[in-house]
Design an enzyme around this catalytic site. Structure first.
Site, PDB file in Angstrom:
ATOM      1  N   TYR A 142       3.409  17.359 -19.086  1.00  6.78           N
ATOM      2  CA  TYR A 142       2.924  16.628 -20.410  1.00  6.78           C
ATOM      3  C   TYR A 142       3.943  16.434 -21.506  1.00  6.78           C
ATOM      4  O   TYR A 142       3.692  15.765 -22.641  1.00  6.78           O
ATOM      5  CB  TYR A 142       1.821  17.353 -21.062  1.00  6.78           C
ATOM      6  CG  TYR A 142       0.257  16.931 -20.361  1.00  6.78           C
ATOM      7  CD1 TYR A 142       0.110  17.048 -18.851  1.00  6.78           C
ATOM      8  CD2 TYR A 142      -0.547  16.289 -21.035  1.00  6.78           C
ATOM      9  CE1 TYR A 142      -0.814  16.774 -18.181  1.00  6.78           C
ATOM     10  CE2 TYR A 142      -2.046  16.205 -20.359  1.00  6.78           C
ATOM     11  CZ  TYR A 142      -2.141  16.198 -18.999  1.00  6.78           C
ATOM     12  OH  TYR A 142      -3.127  15.950 -18.338  1.00  6.78           O
ATOM     13  N   LYS A 187       3.106  25.483  -7.444  1.00  6.62           N
ATOM     14  CA  LYS A 187       3.582  24.853  -5.862  1.00  6.62           C
ATOM     15  C   LYS A 187       5.252  25.393  -5.785  1.00  6.62           C
ATOM     16  O   LYS A 187       6.054  24.474  -5.855  1.00  6.62           O
ATOM     17  CB  LYS A 187       3.860  23.233  -6.522  1.00  6.62           C
ATOM     18  CG  LYS A 187       3.912  22.261  -5.134  1.00  6.62           C
ATOM     19  CD  LYS A 187       2.832  22.139  -4.284  1.00  6.62           C
ATOM     20  CE  LYS A 187       3.303  21.281  -3.098  1.00  6.62           C
ATOM     21  NZ  LYS A 187       2.442  21.013  -1.944  1.00  6.62           N
ATOM     22  N   ASP A 219      -2.250  22.333  -3.584  1.00  8.30           N
ATOM     23  CA  ASP A 219      -3.066  21.297  -2.493  1.00  8.30           C
ATOM     24  C   ASP A 219      -3.959  22.247  -2.119  1.00  8.30           C
ATOM     25  O   ASP A 219      -5.147  21.785  -1.941  1.00  8.30           O
ATOM     26  CB  ASP A 219      -1.933  20.658  -1.617  1.00  8.30           C
ATOM     27  CG  ASP A 219      -0.740  21.499  -0.984  1.00  8.30           C
ATOM     28  OD1 ASP A 219      -0.635  22.834  -1.577  1.00  8.30           O
ATOM     29  OD2 ASP A 219      -0.190  21.282  -0.229  1.00  8.30           O
ATOM     30  N   ASP A 243      -5.297  20.250 -15.166  1.00 11.55           N
ATOM     31  CA  ASP A 243      -6.075  18.943 -15.699  1.00 11.55           C
ATOM     32  C   ASP A 243      -6.740  18.692 -14.589  1.00 11.55           C
ATOM     33  O   ASP A 243      -8.099  18.358 -14.641  1.00 11.55           O
ATOM     34  CB  ASP A 243      -4.955  18.159 -16.217  1.00 11.55           C
ATOM     35  CG  ASP A 243      -5.695  16.642 -16.632  1.00 11.55           C
ATOM     36  OD1 ASP A 243      -6.902  17.125 -17.266  1.00 11.55           O
ATOM     37  OD2 ASP A 243      -5.264  15.617 -16.082  1.00 11.55           O
ATOM     38  N   ASP A 247     -11.177  19.547 -13.625  1.00 11.13           N
ATOM     39  CA  ASP A 247     -12.265  18.462 -13.404  1.00 11.13           C
ATOM     40  C   ASP A 247     -12.880  18.657 -12.186  1.00 11.13           C
ATOM     41  O   ASP A 247     -14.004  18.566 -11.922  1.00 11.13           O
ATOM     42  CB  ASP A 247     -11.444  17.046 -13.321  1.00 11.13           C
ATOM     43  CG  ASP A 247     -11.521  16.298 -14.620  1.00 11.13           C
ATOM     44  OD1 ASP A 247     -11.662  17.083 -15.684  1.00 11.13           O
ATOM     45  OD2 ASP A 247     -11.594  14.893 -14.689  1.00 11.13           O
TER      46      ASP A 247
END
Ligand code: IPM
Ligand code: MG
Length: 353
Positions: A142, A187, A219, A243, A247
């Site tokens: 970001y 990752k 993942d 983020d 959700d």
């Protein structure tokens, strides 16, 4: 005692849900003898309309001078077509950065009386879900170097040791108050930034021998959250992964309208806001669910002011009102009682003791 609260109502349903949050402060103040003083600032679309920018110097100053901040939600179709640098979302990113709120706490818990609204099978969520996502909030993709020209564009996933250290410390401290377990999500099989991230998380963990840390690729974590969510207690992760996963985790509870969040830094000052967005399609209709905002008030009392008893009184009241069968339309099911945004606020305020 006096507490100065900056109120950022924002856009869409923001103003209506924040009004219900204020009712809760008022009731707590009355019962427990605290004085909450509200100052109104502007963020997102409402700030664009007032000042021409999504975050003004006036509002930054107001926030810095206050003890904590309650935010509704920002954004809406009205501001969709403006210069990307002036979008409402930019204001949110800028205020997080300006106040150095690098630690985002997003609890995803399942309310027993709402368990039928979870999209997961009963066998998977039996016994409840209680996950705390600890998301890094002022670094990573970001905020890394970025550019766009005619031919190409890039964003950079950059983390420095100190940024990972401070968020990892927060996660370990929170794990100590919970079940002493962290699943770190990265990752590492592909990204150098994740190698650094994981190394630092492990190193910081040496100071917390009682906390068990496991590591998961992002993942796989996205998959595990729907296959076996109960294996998660604290999830520690970077800005973009957090983020996305927050959700996902929130939706497992079936009721994104119920979930609060806190954005914290090194001081007591934080931004407390519902996880859900500004829902412009239902704004002004008195049907939005104010519970995420009300639980954000509870989080503020606990994390910014250490008013644990008061915070628990709010949570108990929310539970009681749900157990009595009162529902805003988003969580309504047959056999329960449908009520409006302000009726929900009134009932929760009324039941705080
Ligand atoms: C969130 C939101 C924000 C984010 C947007 C509105 C900038 O999705 O708080 O999760 O991506 O951080
Ligand atoms: Mg998000």
């Amino acid at each position: 005692m006096d507490y100065k609260i900056t109120i950022l109502k924002g856009d869409g349903i923001g103003p209506e849900i924040v009004n219900e949050g204020i009712k809760i402060f008022d009731k707590i103040g009355k019962i427990y003898n605290h004085n909450f003083i509200y100052k109104r600032g502007y963020l997102g679309g409402e700030s664009i309309d007032k000042y021409g920018v999504p975050l003004s110097e006036e509002t930054i100053k107001l926030c810095k001078e206050s003890d904590s901040i309650l935010l509704g939600s920002i954004g809406g179709p009205k501001w969709d077509d403006i210069d990307p640098n002036l979008r409402p979302e930019k204001g949110l990113l800028q205020i997080r950065k300006a106040l150095n709120l690098y630690c985002n706490l997003r609890p995803a818990m399942l309310f027993e009386s709402l368990k039928d609204s979870s999209p997961l099978k009963e066998s998977i969520i039996k016994g409840g879900l209680d996950i705390m996502v600890v998301r890094e909030l002022t670094g990573g993709l970001y905020f890394g170097p970025r550019n766009r020209d005619e031919e190409k564009a890039y964003d950079t996933l950059l983390y420095s040791n100190f940024e990972v250290e401070r968020i990892a410390k927060k996660a370990y401290e929170i794990a100590k108050l919970r079940k002493n377990r962290i699943i770190n999500v990265d990752k590492r099989n592909v990204l150098d930034s994740s190698k650094l991230w994981r190394d630092v998380v492990i190193k910081v963990g040496e100071d917390y021998p009682e906390v068990k840390v496991d590591h998961m690729y992002v993942d796989n974590a996205a998959m595990q959250l729907v296959v076996n969510p109960k294996q998660f207690d604290v999830i520690l992760t970077g800005n973009l992964f957090g983020d996305i996963l927050s959700d996902e985790a929130s939706m497992l509870t079936g009721s994104i309208g119920m979930l609060p969040s806190a954005s914290l830094g090194d001081s007591k000052l934080g931004i407390y806001e519902p996880v859900h967005g500004s829902a412009p399609d239902i704004a002004g209709k008195e049907i939005a669910n104010p519970i995420a905002t009300i639980l954000s008030v509870a989080m503020m009392l606990k994390y910014s002011f250490n008013l644990v008893k008061e915070s628990e009184a709010i949570e108990a009241s929310v539970k009681k009102v749900l157990d009595q069968g009162y529902r805003t339309p988003d969580i309504y099911s047959e056999g329960t009682k449908k009520i409006s945004t302000s009726q929900m606020g009134d009932l929760i305020a009324w039941n705080i003791h």
